[in-house]
Design an enzyme around this catalytic site. Sequence first.
Site, short mmCIF file in Angstrom:
data_model
loop_
_atom_site.label_atom_id
_atom_site.label_comp_id
_atom_site.label_asym_id
_atom_site.label_seq_id
_atom_site.Cartn_x
_atom_site.Cartn_y
_atom_site.Cartn_z
N ASP A 4 46.31 39.59 44.94
CA ASP A 4 45.72 38.28 45.22
C ASP A 4 44.34 38.27 44.56
O ASP A 4 43.85 39.32 44.12
CB ASP A 4 45.59 38.08 46.74
CG ASP A 4 44.97 36.74 47.12
OD1 ASP A 4 45.31 35.72 46.49
OD2 ASP A 4 44.12 36.69 48.04
N SER A 5 43.72 37.11 44.57
CA SER A 5 42.34 37.03 44.07
C SER A 5 41.39 37.80 44.99
O SER A 5 40.30 38.18 44.58
CB SER A 5 41.90 35.57 44.01
OG SER A 5 41.97 35.00 45.31
N GLU B 39 36.65 35.03 52.47
CA GLU B 39 36.14 36.21 51.75
C GLU B 39 34.85 36.72 52.40
O GLU B 39 34.62 37.92 52.47
CB GLU B 39 35.85 35.85 50.28
CG GLU B 39 37.09 35.68 49.43
CD GLU B 39 37.85 36.97 49.18
OE1 GLU B 39 37.21 38.00 48.93
OE2 GLU B 39 39.10 36.94 49.25
N CYS C 126 47.96 28.42 50.80
CA CYS C 126 47.03 29.40 50.23
C CYS C 126 47.01 30.58 51.20
O CYS C 126 46.91 30.37 52.42
CB CYS C 126 45.64 28.80 50.09
SG CYS C 126 44.37 30.01 49.68
N HIS D 28 44.90 32.70 51.92
CA HIS D 28 43.68 32.94 52.70
C HIS D 28 43.72 32.19 54.03
O HIS D 28 43.08 32.61 55.00
CB HIS D 28 42.43 32.48 51.93
CG HIS D 28 41.96 33.45 50.88
ND1 HIS D 28 42.62 33.64 49.69
CD2 HIS D 28 40.88 34.27 50.85
CE1 HIS D 28 41.96 34.54 48.96
NE2 HIS D 28 40.91 34.94 49.64
N CYS E 68 49.75 35.20 46.41
CA CYS E 68 48.75 34.21 46.05
C CYS E 68 49.47 33.00 45.47
O CYS E 68 50.20 33.13 44.48
CB CYS E 68 47.84 34.84 44.98
SG CYS E 68 46.62 33.72 44.31
N1 DGL Z 1 44.86 33.26 48.12
C1 DGL Z 1 45.07 32.53 46.94
C2 DGL Z 1 46.13 31.49 47.06
O1 DGL Z 1 47.06 31.70 47.81
C3 DGL Z 1 43.93 32.30 46.01
C4 DGL Z 1 42.83 31.43 46.46
C5 DGL Z 1 41.70 31.43 45.46
O2 DGL Z 1 41.35 32.50 44.97
O3 DGL Z 1 41.20 30.34 45.20
O4 DGL Z 1 46.12 30.49 46.41
#
Ligand code: DGL
Length: 283
Positions: free
Chosen positions: A6-7, A148, A180, A182, A69
């Site tokens: 993931d990011s 984050e 997302c 996150h 992600c």
């Molecule tokens: N967790 C990620 C997603 O599911 C990336 C969010 C990001 O880095 O902007 O899209």
Amino acid sequence: MIGVFDSGVGGLSVWKEIVRELPGVPTLYLADQAHVPYGPRPLEEVRRFAEGITRFLLKQGATVVVLACHTASAAALRYLRSTFPRVPFVGMEPAVKPAVQRTHNGRVGVIATWATFQGELFASLLARFGQDVQVIPHVCPGLVEAVEAGALDTPETEALLRACLEPLLAAGIDELVLGCTHYPFLRPLIDRIVGPGVEIIDPAPAVARQVRRILEGRDANARSAGQPPAPHTFYTTGDPVRLMRALERLVGIRTEVQALHWEGNEIAFPAAPGAYPPLTARE
Ligand code: DGL
């Protein structure tokens, strides 16, 4: 070995489900925190990151790669499958299908990053499932950064979330898709804001089941429940201490994190201490 990326820390919401589903299988988790957030970036750039990460995870022994992600999946899933045809990839897409099946009033909200809504993946979901149901996509700036930073339940994050969810609530949605990875870490706040009348859909458990099916089909070494916990390795292209803290906070594990860095389009380990030019005493 299952490679997951993931990011940043969002993919841990998926990693957690994978480990629950396949407790005996070792994993590699890579957080590309040098580049988080991915959401506002052009898809081509995210695709480049996803390719570099995939090459790294395969080199470390991953036999399946999970794009934990939505943004990376929107940007790169098709490309990765055609570039690495022998590698099984599991990606994420906003869970529009189950939401459309479950809605009672025909109004479904989807929250995700800007980039996720740009991809063909989302367009094809709308084309397939958004005919008789109103599917309302909504971008929520700032939430990824809040997760984050570990600001999971602060007044600032609550204000961001309220601003993000209010238009969807005003539109009368009864299903909310978390598009997302996150966002599941904001569940307590989200639940409080939307109330009991809105069902929240997180695709992570379904993705974990898909990983199990793939592994059972391909990897004779796939182990299952009842076996001792497997070793897990965590990498970040950002600050390892930050990821260590997040691991403790978000998934309750204390472990070391290996720092990596980008060299052009490739990910590399830092040079071993002995490889640095030795310090010479000054006269
Ligand atoms: N967790 C990620 C997603 O599911 C990336 C969010 C990001 O880095 O902007 O899209």
